[in-house]
Design a protein around this motif. Structure first.
Motif, PDB file in Angstrom:
ATOM      1  N   SER A 130       0.832  -1.213   0.000  1.00 32.73           N
ATOM      2  CA  SER A 130       0.000   0.000   0.000  1.00 32.73           C
ATOM      3  C   SER A 130       0.862   1.257   0.000  1.00 32.73           C
ATOM      4  CB  SER A 130      -0.950   0.002   1.196  1.00 32.73           C
ATOM      5  OG  SER A 130      -0.232   0.022   2.422  1.00 32.73           O
ATOM      6  N   GLN A 133       2.432   2.298  -3.314  1.00 28.70           N
ATOM      7  CA  GLN A 133       1.514   2.838  -4.314  1.00 28.70           C
ATOM      8  C   GLN A 133       0.897   4.183  -3.943  1.00 28.70           C
ATOM      9  OE1 GLN A 133      -1.144  -0.415  -6.039  1.00 28.70           O
ATOM     10  NE2 GLN A 133      -0.400  -1.417  -4.179  1.00 28.70           N
ATOM     11  N   LEU A 134       0.833   4.479  -2.636  1.00 28.54           N
ATOM     12  CA  LEU A 134       0.051   5.627  -2.191  1.00 28.54           C
ATOM     13  C   LEU A 134       0.868   6.576  -1.327  1.00 28.54           C
ATOM     14  CD1 LEU A 134      -3.107   3.618  -1.062  1.00 28.54           C
ATOM     15  CD2 LEU A 134      -2.731   4.700  -3.287  1.00 28.54           C
ATOM     16  N   LYS A 168      -3.790  -3.888  -0.747  1.00 30.60           N
ATOM     17  CA  LYS A 168      -2.729  -4.242  -1.690  1.00 30.60           C
ATOM     18  C   LYS A 168      -3.108  -3.802  -3.101  1.00 30.60           C
ATOM     19  CE  LYS A 168      -1.307  -8.388   0.894  1.00 30.60           C
ATOM     20  NZ  LYS A 168      -1.167  -9.874   0.833  1.00 30.60           N
ATOM     21  N   THR A 169      -4.391  -3.673  -3.351  1.00 34.33           N
ATOM     22  CA  THR A 169      -4.909  -3.189  -4.639  1.00 34.33           C
ATOM     23  C   THR A 169      -5.824  -2.004  -4.334  1.00 34.33           C
ATOM     24  OG1 THR A 169      -6.679  -4.857  -4.478  1.00 34.33           O
ATOM     25  CG2 THR A 169      -4.759  -5.413  -5.810  1.00 34.33           C
ATOM     26  N   HIS A 171      -6.722   0.768  -5.539  1.00 36.84           N
ATOM     27  CA  HIS A 171      -7.596   1.448  -6.499  1.00 36.84           C
ATOM     28  C   HIS A 171      -9.036   0.952  -6.387  1.00 36.84           C
ATOM     29  CE1 HIS A 171      -6.374  -2.292  -8.473  1.00 36.84           C
ATOM     30  NE2 HIS A 171      -7.443  -2.182  -9.239  1.00 36.84           N
TER      31      HIS A 171
END
Length: 258
Positions: A130, A133-134, A168-169, A171
């Protein structure tokens, strides 16, 4: 420490398991409709014998190999629940069979160690993926960082409980938030490893620690004062929606999970 007159997680599990054991007729309909039977390689075994073995696994932790394979291969479709004419929840019995197997295979100290290891591995994966990605602002929007302990000024319409793995995903979860924003509903996001449902501990055979983890999360969910929780994670949903878990969680922090 459990408050007086409260039902512990282990007690609720045990009581409900006894009810299911008494109600089951070993007809085998649950086995016949289960999509896991084929992949488990037990299609040629009599269905009545498989469910009968599950009952033995729940009681003693020992049972036929075919029953052990069925319990371990369960994908939690819920087809078995619909097939039962006697109000039995075979999916719950499979959970209890796995718990019985774990208790039979290992002493509590080893089960507890495995539970801690599962939790740490899962937590590490969620945290790393996480954060790769963020940025901090988006993590806050998903209920992480300081947002995981903050309380809203006004009670939201509901808590959006993400569970762990969807981070983990992210979006996917962010799209859900965008939809709720467009609908004009208010919500507080909770989830991640700090809001674990206890499934890692239960899978390892440590029901006591699973209850502690779940109790801690239920208490956090109740802080929003919304009274309603929408769960994204199917594993968390199944964990909290077991009749025994509802009996226990109602004593911890009443809330409607859907």
């Amino acid at each position: 420490m459990q408050p007086m007159n409260k039902v512990s997680f282990e007690t609720a599990l045990g009581e409900h398991a006894e009810e299911m054991l008494d109600a089951c007729t070993r007809c085998g309909k649950c086995v016949e409709v289960c999509p896991s039977v084929g992949p488990a390689g037990i299609s040629d075994t009599k269905s009545g014998g498989i469910i009968g073995g599950i009952l033995e696994l729940v009681r003693t932790g020992n049972g036929p190999e075919a029953s052990r394979k069925w319990a371990q291969s369960c994908m939690q479709s819920g087809a078995c629940i619909k097939a039962c004419d006697y109000g039995v929840n075979p999916r719950f019995l499979l959970t209890m069979a796995r718990l019985g197997i774990a208790k039979s295979d290992n002493e509590l100290a080893e089960r507890r160690r495995q539970g801690v290891e599962r939790y740490r591995d899962g937590s590490r994966g969620v945290t790393v993926l996480s954060r790769l990605q963020l940025d901090t602002e988006v993590l806050e929007r998903l209920g992480q960082k300081s947002a995981s302990v903050s309380a809203p000024v006004e009670a939201p319409d509901f808590v959006f409980y993400t569970g762990c793995n969807v981070l983990k995903t992210p979006h996917i979860a962010l799209l859900a938030l965008d939809i709720m924003d467009a609908l004009g509903v208010t919500y507080q996001v909770m989830g991640g490893p700090s809001h674990c449902c206890g499934i890692a501990q239960l899978k390892s055979g440590d029901a006591e620690m699973a209850g502690r983890m779940g109790s801690n999360t239920m208490e956090k969910l109740s802080h929003s004062n919304s009274g309603q929780v929408i769960s994204w994670c199917p594993t968390c949903y199944v964990q909290y929606q077991k009749p025994s878990c509802r009996r226990w969680s109602d004593n911890v922090a009443p809330a409607r999970l859907r």
